[in-house]
Design an enzyme around this catalytic site. Sequence first.
Site, PDB file in Angstrom:
ATOM      1  N   LYS A 179       0.828  -1.216   0.000  1.00 60.86           N
ATOM      2  CA  LYS A 179       0.000   0.000   0.000  1.00 60.86           C
ATOM      3  C   LYS A 179       0.864   1.269   0.000  1.00 60.86           C
ATOM      4  CE  LYS A 179      -4.140  -2.122   0.812  1.00 60.86           C
ATOM      5  NZ  LYS A 179      -3.791  -3.551   0.883  1.00 60.86           N
TER       6      LYS A 179
HETATM    7  C1  LIG Z   1      -4.424  -4.682   0.419  1.00 59.97           C
HETATM    8  C2  LIG Z   1      -3.595  -5.918   0.373  1.00 59.97           C
HETATM    9  C3  LIG Z   1      -3.807  -6.914  -0.606  1.00 59.97           C
HETATM   10  C4  LIG Z   1      -4.951  -6.867  -1.591  1.00 59.97           C
HETATM   11  O1  LIG Z   1      -4.817  -5.837  -2.519  1.00 59.97           O
HETATM   12  P1  LIG Z   1      -6.076  -5.424  -3.431  1.00 59.97           P
HETATM   13  O2  LIG Z   1      -5.580  -4.263  -4.219  1.00 59.97           O
HETATM   14  O3  LIG Z   1      -7.175  -5.069  -2.470  1.00 59.97           O
HETATM   15  O4  LIG Z   1      -6.404  -6.580  -4.270  1.00 59.97           O
HETATM   16  C5  LIG Z   1      -2.926  -7.991  -0.632  1.00 59.97           C
HETATM   17  N1  LIG Z   1      -1.928  -8.116   0.257  1.00 59.97           N
HETATM   18  C6  LIG Z   1      -1.705  -7.183   1.218  1.00 59.97           C
HETATM   19  C7  LIG Z   1      -0.596  -7.400   2.176  1.00 59.97           C
HETATM   20  C8  LIG Z   1      -2.520  -6.055   1.308  1.00 59.97           C
HETATM   21  O5  LIG Z   1      -2.287  -5.135   2.268  1.00 59.97           O
END
Ligand SMILES: *Cc1c(COP(=O)(O)O)cnc(C)c1O
Length: 470
Positions: free
Chosen positions: A117
């Site tokens: 993120k």
């Molecule tokens: C948010 C997240 C995901 C999923 O990502 P999306 O864009 O919602 O598909 C996968 N792994 C981690 C560690 C995350 O924080």
Amino acid sequence: MRYISTRSGSAGAQTPAIGFLDAVLAGLAPDGGLYVPEQWPSFTREEIAAFAGRPYAEVAAAVIGKFAGDALDRDDVARMCAEAYATFTHPAVTPLRELHPNLWLLELFHGPTLAFKDVAMQLLARLYEKALAAQRRTMTIVCATSGDTGGAAVEAFRGRANVRIVALFPDGRISEVQRRFMTTAADANVRTVAVQGSFDDCQAMVKSMFLDDQFRRAVDLSGVNSINWARIAAQAVYYFTAGVALGAPHRPVSFAVPTGNFGDAFAGYVAHKMGLPIERIVIATNGNDILARAIEDGRYARGVVMATQSPAMDIQIASNFERLYFEAVRRDGVETGRAFRAFAETGSIEIPPAALASMRELFRGASVDEHDTARTILATFNETGELIDPHTAVGLAGAQRFALASGATPLVVLSTAHPAKFPEAVEAAAGVVPPLPRAGGGLADKPERFDRLPADVDAAKAYVRAFVGA
Ligand SMILES: *Cc1c(COP(=O)(O)O)cnc(C)c1O
């Protein structure tokens, strides 16, 4: 570059197209749809080939520049990308690591809060600052988090001008590392709140804040959840850097993506539309498998959310799927609006056969259960010495279902979190506690600061109003 709604025309009238910075600040379009570019920008083969060996921030500036069009100066974009990616501890920003012959991990967790993120949020915060200064506006971001989004958002937005942030998390239901990334920020523009309820309660509270027009205007409410267009655009960048490192555009590359809200996987589609030769994207889910079922069976149908070792993907409505649907029905906004309004009522969509076939040209889906996730963490550790986090393990196990790595095309598994962010699950599977890297240093010693609220939207609104002074 202009942005249109995926439901344009479905509410009886065309929703107006908006510019890049407005799309960055907007949440949903007024017709309930999501913003997408009016046309896909693209790179030539020569331009893609020239990305090889360039610093990550330069490739990011080229990709973001295409989406910004003339809304931002080139120099501003270059500066924002340079600053955003200087917060990462690895010189390559998102390095590749070979796990087995032709099978690679793309490590997206070298940012300040150890999950992918950060890649988008670090850039988004700088875009916000720029857009808000230009519009002489101060906004209040309220975000509900199941763990990683809140930390990344607090870290990216703390101390920035013209913006405040309130992160709501479910009390006692996120890991200690995740909580401390949020609650140790001492900046005056940050508030963190432990809600006495579930993540769904937090999300419902934020949603009803957005539905209250008077409240929304009073605090100039904004959201940074995964439907934000700039987050998707920022995530397309690492598909390019990984692709060219493995021989694109001269040969194709495949990806496997652990998925919840379909943001990261849709970013792969974006890179593909922009000219990157991608052979296959495997969408890997945990037991919350709405997307895997949609792609494999043609029915997008909501199930009951269950708790797993990979909590960031414990989601049964994958918001960004609406963008893929819109593409697969040849950008028919009326049909997309019809389908997703019906989904809100009935909880399911039968994907038209031609649309499903078009999705399956690029995507396949795999759902990975808890046993397989743990087995993959252990097997990877035994075979390679690498500890992987449970989300990455879902991606890797999903990829292995299709035996893609046995072909000539390199396969890249997106590694979305550092194993130290999920130490309990990793230890349970592999018997080893992953050490917290430097970015998490001192986290355990810093004082925490957070408030507590019941799962009650009126209490939350009063809290936000008091913070804002509105
Ligand atoms: C948010 C997240 C995901 C999923 O990502 P999306 O864009 O919602 O598909 C996968 N792994 C981690 C560690 C995350 O924080």
